[in-house]
Motif scaffolding. Structure first.
Motif, mmCIF file in Angstrom:
data_model
loop_
_atom_site.group_PDB
_atom_site.id
_atom_site.type_symbol
_atom_site.label_atom_id
_atom_site.label_comp_id
_atom_site.label_asym_id
_atom_site.label_seq_id
_atom_site.Cartn_x
_atom_site.Cartn_y
_atom_site.Cartn_z
ATOM 1 N N LYS A 58 1.033 -1.426 0.001
ATOM 2 C CA LYS A 58 -0.019 0.000 -0.242
ATOM 3 C C LYS A 58 1.041 0.979 0.448
ATOM 4 O O LYS A 58 0.730 2.176 -1.185
ATOM 5 C CB LYS A 58 -0.589 0.168 1.263
ATOM 6 C CG LYS A 58 -1.817 1.346 1.356
ATOM 7 C CD LYS A 58 -2.605 0.800 2.529
ATOM 8 C CE LYS A 58 -3.220 2.126 3.015
ATOM 9 N NZ LYS A 58 -4.187 2.494 4.133
ATOM 10 N N LEU A 59 1.990 1.323 0.642
ATOM 11 C CA LEU A 59 2.948 2.257 0.855
ATOM 12 C C LEU A 59 3.546 2.509 0.277
ATOM 13 O O LEU A 59 3.772 3.860 -1.585
ATOM 14 C CB LEU A 59 3.524 2.457 2.162
ATOM 15 C CG LEU A 59 2.734 2.644 3.214
ATOM 16 C CD1 LEU A 59 3.859 2.180 4.690
ATOM 17 C CD2 LEU A 59 2.570 3.419 3.742
ATOM 18 N N GLN A 60 3.890 1.279 -0.982
ATOM 19 C CA GLN A 60 4.537 1.740 -2.121
ATOM 20 C C GLN A 60 3.797 2.336 -3.615
ATOM 21 O O GLN A 60 4.209 2.886 -4.312
ATOM 22 C CB GLN A 60 5.055 0.535 -2.795
ATOM 23 C CG GLN A 60 6.678 -0.244 -1.653
ATOM 24 C CD GLN A 60 7.688 0.501 -2.434
ATOM 25 O OE1 GLN A 60 7.870 1.420 -3.514
ATOM 26 N NE2 GLN A 60 8.718 -0.037 -1.332
ATOM 27 N N ALA A 61 2.361 1.900 -3.820
ATOM 28 C CA ALA A 61 1.535 2.207 -3.662
ATOM 29 C C ALA A 61 1.268 3.863 -3.503
ATOM 30 O O ALA A 61 1.339 5.242 -4.811
ATOM 31 C CB ALA A 61 0.602 1.063 -4.491
ATOM 32 N N GLU A 62 1.189 4.547 -2.587
ATOM 33 C CA GLU A 62 1.021 5.066 -2.426
ATOM 34 C C GLU A 62 2.326 6.357 -2.667
ATOM 35 O O GLU A 62 2.151 7.739 -3.332
ATOM 36 C CB GLU A 62 0.470 5.709 -0.898
ATOM 37 C CG GLU A 62 -0.258 5.564 -0.304
ATOM 38 C CD GLU A 62 -1.079 5.705 1.073
ATOM 39 O OE1 GLU A 62 0.141 6.322 2.067
ATOM 40 O OE2 GLU A 62 -1.641 4.348 1.643
ATOM 41 N N LEU A 63 3.724 5.501 -2.400
ATOM 42 C CA LEU A 63 4.883 6.562 -3.118
ATOM 43 C C LEU A 63 4.705 6.869 -4.228
ATOM 44 O O LEU A 63 5.151 8.292 -5.210
ATOM 45 C CB LEU A 63 6.147 5.721 -2.414
ATOM 46 C CG LEU A 63 7.389 5.972 -2.807
ATOM 47 C CD1 LEU A 63 7.480 7.648 -2.402
ATOM 48 C CD2 LEU A 63 7.458 5.024 -2.335
ATOM 49 N N LYS A 64 4.240 5.778 -5.521
ATOM 50 C CA LYS A 64 4.353 6.237 -7.253
ATOM 51 C C LYS A 64 3.400 6.950 -7.224
ATOM 52 O O LYS A 64 3.640 8.156 -8.012
ATOM 53 C CB LYS A 64 4.471 4.708 -7.334
ATOM 54 C CG LYS A 64 5.216 3.696 -7.681
ATOM 55 C CD LYS A 64 4.976 3.062 -8.290
ATOM 56 C CE LYS A 64 5.886 1.352 -8.231
ATOM 57 N NZ LYS A 64 5.255 0.210 -8.961
ATOM 58 N N GLU A 65 2.150 7.062 -6.297
ATOM 59 C CA GLU A 65 1.288 8.618 -6.383
ATOM 60 C C GLU A 65 1.948 9.450 -6.160
ATOM 61 O O GLU A 65 1.757 10.146 -7.483
ATOM 62 C CB GLU A 65 -0.278 8.030 -6.214
ATOM 63 C CG GLU A 65 -1.141 8.801 -5.836
ATOM 64 C CD GLU A 65 -2.201 8.635 -5.142
ATOM 65 O OE1 GLU A 65 -2.909 9.451 -4.395
ATOM 66 O OE2 GLU A 65 -2.582 7.212 -4.788
ATOM 67 N N LYS A 66 2.644 9.753 -4.828
ATOM 68 C CA LYS A 66 3.294 10.847 -4.844
ATOM 69 C C LYS A 66 3.767 11.388 -6.206
ATOM 70 O O LYS A 66 4.327 12.585 -6.305
ATOM 71 C CB LYS A 66 3.011 10.908 -3.391
ATOM 72 C CG LYS A 66 2.499 10.339 -2.253
ATOM 73 C CD LYS A 66 1.604 11.414 -2.026
ATOM 74 C CE LYS A 66 0.191 11.402 -0.999
ATOM 75 N NZ LYS A 66 -0.651 11.986 -0.652
ATOM 76 N N GLU A 67 4.979 10.583 -6.411
ATOM 77 C CA GLU A 67 6.061 10.510 -7.643
ATOM 78 C C GLU A 67 5.326 10.807 -8.495
ATOM 79 O O GLU A 67 5.559 11.733 -8.897
ATOM 80 C CB GLU A 67 6.916 9.368 -7.272
ATOM 81 C CG GLU A 67 7.493 8.942 -6.385
ATOM 82 C CD GLU A 67 9.231 7.843 -6.653
ATOM 83 O OE1 GLU A 67 8.768 7.148 -7.329
ATOM 84 O OE2 GLU A 67 9.955 7.509 -6.051
ATOM 85 N N THR A 68 4.396 10.479 -8.972
ATOM 86 C CA THR A 68 3.538 11.132 -9.767
ATOM 87 C C THR A 68 2.896 12.898 -9.735
ATOM 88 O O THR A 68 3.784 13.334 -10.958
ATOM 89 C CB THR A 68 2.481 10.022 -10.130
ATOM 90 O OG1 THR A 68 2.710 8.377 -10.780
ATOM 91 C CG2 THR A 68 2.010 10.513 -11.660
#
Length: 115
Positions: A58-68
């Protein structure tokens, strides 16, 4: 007398064996208890590990979203900066003329450099 000694010896061996068996039963009981505790802890550890893996995903997905989002926001900032450089208060047509002049200037500079 020998018979009495033999009987006593057999009796002593049986008592000793009985005590030894009781000790083994006691030790096995302790081992069994510890094994049950280990099995219980293993189950809890597996559940905790799975929970941590899920949280990590979940945190990895959030991180990718934030990076985008960061990339998109940086792009917007660059566009705003560029618009300010060109004079954002002017009309769109005016901005287009400025860009055209900049392109002409660049083309002219390239032409000068080639000659």
């Amino acid at each position: 007398m020998l018979t009495l000694k033999l009987i006593f010896s057999n009796f002593a061996n049986k008592i000793q064996n009985f005590c030894f068996m009781e000790d083994i039963k006691y030790l096995l009981s302790g081992v069994e208890y510890k094994l049950m505790k280990l099995i219980e802890l293993h189950g809890k550890t597996i559940a905790e590990n799975e929970s941590l893996r899920t949280m990590n995903q979940k945190l990895q997905a959030e991180l990718k979203e934030k990076e985008t989002q960061i990339v998109e926001l940086k792009d917007k900032v660059n566009k705003i900066k560029f618009a300010r450089v060109l004079g954002s208060e002017g009309e769109a047509e005016d901005v287009k003329k400025r860009i055209d002049r900049l392109v002409e200037d660049i083309d002219h500079c390239i032409g000068v450099m080639e000659n």
